[in-house]
Write an enzyme that holds these catalytic residues in place. Structure first.
Site, PDB file in Angstrom:
ATOM      1  N   CYS A  85       0.845  -1.197   0.000  1.00  0.00           N
ATOM      2  CA  CYS A  85       0.000   0.000   0.000  1.00  0.00           C
ATOM      3  C   CYS A  85       0.884   1.253   0.000  1.00  0.00           C
ATOM      4  CB  CYS A  85      -0.987  -0.041   1.154  1.00  0.00           C
ATOM      5  SG  CYS A  85      -2.381   1.094   0.941  1.00  0.00           S
ATOM      6  N   HIS A 202      -3.479  -5.576   0.895  1.00  0.00           N
ATOM      7  CA  HIS A 202      -2.863  -5.804   2.206  1.00  0.00           C
ATOM      8  C   HIS A 202      -2.824  -7.281   2.570  1.00  0.00           C
ATOM      9  CE1 HIS A 202      -2.580  -1.652   3.850  1.00  0.00           C
ATOM     10  NE2 HIS A 202      -3.564  -1.410   3.003  1.00  0.00           N
ATOM     11  N   GLU A 204      -1.125  -8.602   4.966  1.00  0.00           N
ATOM     12  CA  GLU A 204      -1.068  -8.723   6.427  1.00  0.00           C
ATOM     13  C   GLU A 204      -2.456  -8.675   7.050  1.00  0.00           C
ATOM     14  OE1 GLU A 204      -1.331  -4.296   5.967  1.00  0.00           O
ATOM     15  OE2 GLU A 204      -0.501  -5.986   4.824  1.00  0.00           O
TER      16      GLU A 204
END
EC number: 6.3.5.3
Length: 224
Positions: A85, A202, A204
């Site tokens: 990002c 993302h 994560e």
């Protein structure tokens, strides 16, 4: 492996990245950018957020910070480096990868789950997937539109450096499935070497089972 997760003023996904990596059994720690890279760094994550408040443009100031020169040197030595990002924006601004990320075609911030098609499964970042596999991960960005010149885009495709493309649930790459208008529906690419990657979605946030998605785990497995 010890992974340094870089924190700039305005970073807000650094702790998310650390928790996701630790869930995979990876030793991870936050590194304040002004302190430089810890000597024991064996992997680097440049996380999401709004470094320097996105002043000038997203990632522009952080991309020119001294720690990015250190990260380039480590990348040249083969250390795996992932920008996510805002980290992807920073990576492009720092010259780790070609192209740039600009304002979404919708001209609004978008926070939603999207589907990605794995374009190249023969990389450090995608070895956990099959080519053509469709995964679901979140996005949260206002400047996620990947832009690159025609020749540079052709080089990315020819060199098999496109990692992911936005697609629908069936794996079809369509305009409707492209949330930000990225060139070629590109969601993630490799740098000049396979140990460097940037991506707008993302992983994560799609690693911990309690968050409801685990499809992003394969990306972070590169550090395991």
């Amino acid at each position: 492996m010890t992974v340094s997760v870089i924190r700039f003023g305005g970073s807000n996904c650094d702790r998310d990245a650390v928790r996701a990596l630790e869930h995979l059994g990876v030793d991870a720690e936050i590194a304040w950018h002004e302190d430089g890279l810890p000597a024991d760094t064996e992997g680097v994550v440049v996380p999401g957020g709004f470094s320097y408040g996105d002043y000038l443009r997203a990632g522009a100031m952080a991309g020119r910070s001294p720690i990015m020169a250190e990260i380039r040197d480590r990348a040249d030595d083969g250390v795996p480096v992932l920008g996510v990002c805002n980290g992807a924006q920073i990576g492009c601004e720092a010259g780790l990868t070609p192209g740039a990320f600009t304002t979404n075609a919708s001209a609004r911030f978008q926070c939603e789950r999207v589907h990605l098609r794995v374009e190249n499964a023969d990389t450090l970042w995608t070895a956990a997937y099959d080519e053509g596999e469709v995964v679901e991960v979140p996005i949260a960005h206002g400047e996620g539109r990947f832009e690159v010149g025609e020749d540079a885009y052709d080089d990315l495709v020819a060199d098999d450096r496109v990692l992911f493309r936005y697609c629908d649930a069936d794996g079809e790459v369509t305009d409707d499935a492209n949330p930000n208008g990225s060139t070629g529906a590109v969601a993630g690419i490799l740098g000049d070497s396979d140990n460097v990657a940037v991506m707008m979605p993302h992983p994560e946030r799609a690693t911990l089972p309690e968050l409801g998605l685990t499809d992003g785990q394969g990306v972070l497995d590169a550090f395991a």
